[in-house]
Design a protein around this motif. Sequence first.
Motif, PDB file in Angstrom:
ATOM      1  N   TYR A 147       1.944  -2.633   3.547  1.00 62.11           N
ATOM      2  CA  TYR A 147       2.086  -2.755   2.096  1.00 62.11           C
ATOM      3  C   TYR A 147       3.488  -2.316   1.698  1.00 62.11           C
ATOM      4  CZ  TYR A 147       1.413  -1.838  -2.878  1.00 62.11           C
ATOM      5  OH  TYR A 147       1.533  -1.832  -4.248  1.00 62.11           O
ATOM      6  N   LEU A 148       4.146  -3.119   0.852  1.00 66.16           N
ATOM      7  CA  LEU A 148       5.460  -2.772   0.326  1.00 66.16           C
ATOM      8  C   LEU A 148       5.546  -3.178  -1.129  1.00 66.16           C
ATOM      9  CD1 LEU A 148       8.426  -1.801   0.635  1.00 66.16           C
ATOM     10  CD2 LEU A 148       8.987  -4.159   1.270  1.00 66.16           C
ATOM     11  N   SER A 149       5.949  -2.225  -1.946  1.00 68.29           N
ATOM     12  CA  SER A 149       6.193  -2.484  -3.361  1.00 68.29           C
ATOM     13  C   SER A 149       7.584  -1.971  -3.699  1.00 68.29           C
ATOM     14  CB  SER A 149       5.144  -1.772  -4.219  1.00 68.29           C
ATOM     15  OG  SER A 149       5.482  -1.854  -5.581  1.00 68.29           O
ATOM     16  N   ILE A 150       8.375  -2.796  -4.368  1.00 67.36           N
ATOM     17  CA  ILE A 150       9.694  -2.400  -4.863  1.00 67.36           C
ATOM     18  C   ILE A 150       9.733  -2.724  -6.345  1.00 67.36           C
ATOM     19  CG2 ILE A 150      12.189  -2.864  -4.784  1.00 67.36           C
ATOM     20  CD1 ILE A 150      11.902  -3.399  -1.792  1.00 67.36           C
ATOM     21  N   ASN A 151       9.999  -1.701  -7.145  1.00 66.05           N
ATOM     22  CA  ASN A 151      10.058  -1.841  -8.605  1.00 66.05           C
ATOM     23  C   ASN A 151       8.771  -2.458  -9.164  1.00 66.05           C
ATOM     24  OD1 ASN A 151      11.570  -1.318 -10.975  1.00 66.05           O
ATOM     25  ND2 ASN A 151      12.066  -3.488 -11.140  1.00 66.05           N
ATOM     26  N   ALA A 152       7.632  -2.006  -8.641  1.00 70.69           N
ATOM     27  CA  ALA A 152       6.290  -2.460  -9.058  1.00 70.69           C
ATOM     28  C   ALA A 152       6.006  -3.917  -8.690  1.00 70.69           C
ATOM     29  CB  ALA A 152       6.062  -2.232 -10.549  1.00 70.69           C
ATOM     30  N   ASN A 153       6.816  -4.514  -7.831  1.00 70.70           N
ATOM     31  CA  ASN A 153       6.564  -5.862  -7.311  1.00 70.70           C
ATOM     32  C   ASN A 153       5.998  -5.728  -5.904  1.00 70.70           C
ATOM     33  OD1 ASN A 153       7.978  -7.706  -9.371  1.00 70.70           O
ATOM     34  ND2 ASN A 153       9.563  -6.213  -8.883  1.00 70.70           N
ATOM     35  N   VAL A 154       4.760  -6.148  -5.701  1.00 67.78           N
ATOM     36  CA  VAL A 154       4.158  -6.121  -4.371  1.00 67.78           C
ATOM     37  C   VAL A 154       4.752  -7.284  -3.582  1.00 67.78           C
ATOM     38  CG1 VAL A 154       2.021  -6.243  -3.058  1.00 67.78           C
ATOM     39  CG2 VAL A 154       2.076  -5.036  -5.254  1.00 67.78           C
TER      40      VAL A 154
ATOM     41  N   GLU B   8       9.999 -15.696  -7.419  1.00 73.46           N
ATOM     42  CA  GLU B   8       9.706 -15.199  -6.071  1.00 73.46           C
ATOM     43  C   GLU B   8      10.833 -14.278  -5.596  1.00 73.46           C
ATOM     44  OE1 GLU B   8       8.009 -17.913  -3.306  1.00 73.46           O
ATOM     45  OE2 GLU B   8       6.459 -18.524  -4.715  1.00 73.46           O
ATOM     46  N   LEU B   9      10.951 -14.042  -4.308  1.00 72.72           N
ATOM     47  CA  LEU B   9      11.747 -12.951  -3.753  1.00 72.72           C
ATOM     48  C   LEU B   9      13.166 -12.840  -4.306  1.00 72.72           C
ATOM     49  CD1 LEU B   9      11.776 -10.541  -1.813  1.00 72.72           C
ATOM     50  CD2 LEU B   9      12.697 -12.104  -0.098  1.00 72.72           C
TER      51      LEU B   9
END
Length: 133
Positions: free
Chosen positions: A7-14, A65-66
């Motif tokens: 699991y990875l979340s950056i700035n509340a983006n999973v 997206e990304l």
Amino acid sequence: MVLLAQYLSINANVLNTYTKKAELTIEVEDKDITTFASLGWKEVLGGLKSAELGCEFLQSFTAAELDAIMWPLLGTVVPFEVRADQTAVSTSNPKWTGNILINGWSPLTGSVGDEATVSQGFPTSGAVVRATA
């Protein structure tokens, strides 16, 4: 243990959909406090702590997206969360949280025939916290 659903979340983006690898490394610098009383043995104490979140993503330029998520974050400090599995946080699935500086973004890398990936390391800013609940 085999990592199958990190699991990875950056700035509340999973970002699980894009993530091939997430690696959190934490270090403490060693400070040499050796004196003549050490009788030839080096003595050290722990100094400043630092960490880095290293990521490898499959790139996507599709709207929302990304690349569209990460590009606006360049130069900012944002929260992150990483854990070994996407299931609930527990004693057997702890989470590590903190803040990272998005100090770089490599939107295009690779050679002919390669998958479009982004490999980037982000330094932490402040404390990294480990939690089991």
